[in-house]
Design a protein around this motif. Structure first.
Motif, PDB file in Angstrom:
ATOM      1  N   HIS A 214     -23.290  22.382 -84.638  1.00 24.60           N
ATOM      2  CA  HIS A 214     -24.100  21.748 -85.366  1.00 24.60           C
ATOM      3  C   HIS A 214     -24.203  21.942 -86.894  1.00 24.60           C
ATOM      4  O   HIS A 214     -24.095  21.164 -87.859  1.00 24.60           O
ATOM      5  N   HIS A 215     -24.331  23.317 -86.999  1.00 27.24           N
ATOM      6  CA  HIS A 215     -24.214  23.965 -88.559  1.00 27.24           C
ATOM      7  C   HIS A 215     -23.161  23.370 -89.228  1.00 27.24           C
ATOM      8  O   HIS A 215     -23.160  22.672 -90.459  1.00 27.24           O
ATOM      9  N   LEU A 216     -21.936  23.787 -88.852  1.00 27.50           N
ATOM     10  CA  LEU A 216     -20.725  23.265 -89.469  1.00 27.50           C
ATOM     11  C   LEU A 216     -20.304  21.906 -89.770  1.00 27.50           C
ATOM     12  O   LEU A 216     -19.947  21.427 -90.689  1.00 27.50           O
ATOM     13  N   GLU A 217     -20.706  21.093 -88.468  1.00 33.45           N
ATOM     14  CA  GLU A 217     -20.733  19.724 -88.548  1.00 33.45           C
ATOM     15  C   GLU A 217     -21.732  19.191 -89.957  1.00 33.45           C
ATOM     16  O   GLU A 217     -21.404  18.207 -90.335  1.00 33.45           O
ATOM     17  N   SER A 218     -22.830  19.598 -89.847  1.00 34.22           N
ATOM     18  CA  SER A 218     -23.880  19.240 -90.943  1.00 34.22           C
ATOM     19  C   SER A 218     -23.215  19.477 -92.429  1.00 34.22           C
ATOM     20  O   SER A 218     -23.073  18.632 -93.293  1.00 34.22           O
ATOM     21  N   LEU A 219     -22.442  20.664 -92.289  1.00 29.00           N
ATOM     22  CA  LEU A 219     -21.826  20.949 -93.859  1.00 29.00           C
ATOM     23  C   LEU A 219     -20.786  19.966 -94.232  1.00 29.00           C
ATOM     24  O   LEU A 219     -20.588  19.483 -95.195  1.00 29.00           O
TER      25      LEU A 219
END
Length: 122
Positions: free
Chosen positions: A96-101
């Motif tokens: 989720h974090h990487l996709e958000s970035l």
């Protein structure tokens, strides 16, 4: 049952197994919370949230892992299974974090589809 201190050790082990670059801009880090977190769309208390990626202007980017939820679901499981599920949840939240970035929402959409299917069964 695994104590919160022992659980924290398992979580630390899982964090160390993931490359450092995945934590870029995760300024709030990975935080262990004691409570059981119930999904707002749960039928009663059956749908527990194991981890959660949070992004806000005030708090920044961070991941919560819910010790109470893990114990409620995996309290009687083997330590090996518990460790696998902790790592799986951490990887999920880091995705989720990487996709958000990257401005992506594929996993968020997949999670919503799972909730929709859950609600259809209820």
């Amino acid at each position: 049952m695994v104590s919160m201190e022992e659980f924290r050790e398992y979580l630390d082990e899982a964090c160390e197994q993931i490359p450092e670059e995945y934590y870029g801009e995760l300024n709030g880090g990975v935080l262990l919370r004691e409570e059981v977190k119930i999904h707002p769309k749960s039928n009663g208390d059956e749908l527990k949230i194991m981890g959660e990626y949070v992004y806000s202007r005030t708090m920044g980017r961070l991941i919560y892992i819910y010790y109470g939820s893990f114990i409620a679901v995996y309290g009687e499981a083997s330590k090996e299974l518990l460790k696998r599920e902790i790592k799986h949840t951490l990887e999920h939240e880091l995705t989720h974090h990487l996709e958000s970035l990257a401005g992506e929402k594929d996993l968020e959409i997949a999670d919503e589809i799972q909730i929709h299917r859950y609600l259809e069964r209820k």
